[in-house]
Enzyme design. Structure first.
Site, short mmCIF file in Angstrom:
data_model
loop_
_atom_site.label_atom_id
_atom_site.label_comp_id
_atom_site.label_asym_id
_atom_site.label_seq_id
_atom_site.Cartn_x
_atom_site.Cartn_y
_atom_site.Cartn_z
N SER A 143 0.83 -1.20 0.00
CA SER A 143 0.00 0.00 0.00
C SER A 143 0.86 1.25 0.00
CB SER A 143 -0.90 0.00 1.25
OG SER A 143 -1.52 1.25 1.44
N TYR A 197 -1.74 0.17 10.33
CA TYR A 197 -1.97 -0.46 9.03
C TYR A 197 -0.77 -0.28 8.12
CZ TYR A 197 -3.48 -0.94 4.22
OH TYR A 197 -3.56 -1.29 2.89
N LYS A 225 2.06 -3.13 6.56
CA LYS A 225 2.38 -3.32 5.14
C LYS A 225 3.88 -3.19 4.89
CE LYS A 225 -1.51 -4.39 3.29
NZ LYS A 225 -1.68 -5.74 2.69
#
Length: 322
Positions: free
Chosen positions: A117, A141, A145
């Protein structure tokens, strides 16, 4: 050669499954169906229902379908939720990935594509974000990643697996109405939701240092994201020593105000002026991808424009919200 797609019954995963099948690849999907839908899968694609944390399920699926390549998409992906539940996000996204990689090594999988991402970059102060732009994620988050990219690269080099980490920018659109994004977490469906309920779209801040004062983002059609995965799968199959980290973006910036205007035109809700509210913490003024590296490495470039993206997304929204 069979490719396993984890999370292949979800929004992005189902498009990747369809693109791989169209490219002549054999595909099997592993999905716990927490957000996925079996109806999204192309005809004839087998579904293994199970968690990426369940090593026994992974082992049976990898052996039973003679998997030699994995596209790992399954993950939790909401920034705000990751702030509230960081331990869960690390468990699902990092421990889940570690479990998949461990099973892959045992099953002699030769190629691994990881769904990453643009959240790994955080708030980059550059006109175009390249793969060499420093990574400073601003949420659990994004951290998961980035940690996932490190883990994939390390495992690939240690165990002779070719790897690619693909950093998505802002994904929207649909290949067909039935494959539209079912969530209301990204800008396009969020505006659809507000307009459909007779409410004005929300714009979070109009005082950024951009031409119209609203944030500028790079939007990429989900079909282009899927075609990038097919190109990566082909490259990893041909080059067993490849270890790639690549942006998936259009290279073009569109402001939030511009995007809201396009959405209103496409949906026919042109009479509602947006409500400008306070900035959201952590929103950078501009995040636009450089797509130069993926063009050189995979021969890939985005083929769909923003209006086409919004039109296809609106058709899907209308199907789910008649």
């Amino acid at each position: 050669m069979t490719w396993m797609i984890t999370g292949g019954a979800g929004y992005i995963g189902s498009h990747v499954a369809a693109a791989l099948v169209a490219g002549g690849h054999r595909v099997v999907v592993l999905d716990d169906l927490s957000t996925g839908d079996p109806a999204r899968l192309p005809a004839g694609v087998p579904l293994v229902r199970g968690s990426i944390l369940d090593r026994a399920v992974l082992d049976r699926a990898l052996r039973g379908h003679e998997v030699r390549g994995i596209v790992h998409i399954a993950a939790k992906k909401q920034v705000g939720e990751s702030v509230a539940r960081p331990l869960w996000y690390y468990r699902e996204n990092v421990e889940g990935l570690r479990t998949v990689l461990e099973a892959a090594v045992e099953a002699r999988v030769r190629s691994f594509v990881f769904s990453s991402s643009a959240a790994v970059y955080g708030m980059p102060d550059v006109d175009l974000v390249t793969e060499r732009t420093p990574c400073e994620p601003m949420s659990p988050y994004g951290e998961t990643k980035l940690a996932g990219e490190w883990l994939v690269a390390a495992a690939g080099r240690a165990h002779g697996m070719s790897t690619a980490s693909l950093r998505y920018f802002n994904v929207a659109g649909a290949a067909s109405p039935g494959l539209g994004d079912p969530g209301v977490f990204n800008l396009v469906p969020m505006v659809f939701d507000r307009l459909s309920r007779g409410l004005p779209p929300l714009v979070f801040g109009d005082d950024y240092p951009t031409p119209d004062g609203t944030c500028v983002r790079d939007y990429v059609h989900v079909e282009d994201v899927a075609s990038a995965h097919v190109a990566a799968a082909r490259r990893l199959t041909e080059d067993g020593d490849a270890h790639l980290v690549l942006n998936i973006g259009s290279g073009e910036g569109v402001s939030v105000a511009e995007m809201v205007g396009i959405i209103q035109e496409v949906s026919g809700h042109t009479g509602t002026a947006p409500d400008v509210v306070a900035r959201r913490p952590g929103d950078p003024a501009r995040v636009v991808a450089s797509a130069e590296s993926i063009g050189k490495e995979l021969g890939w470039s985005a083929a769909h424009g923003v209006r086409e993206m919004v039109t296809s997304a609106w058709a899907g929204w209308q199907l789910r919200h008649p």
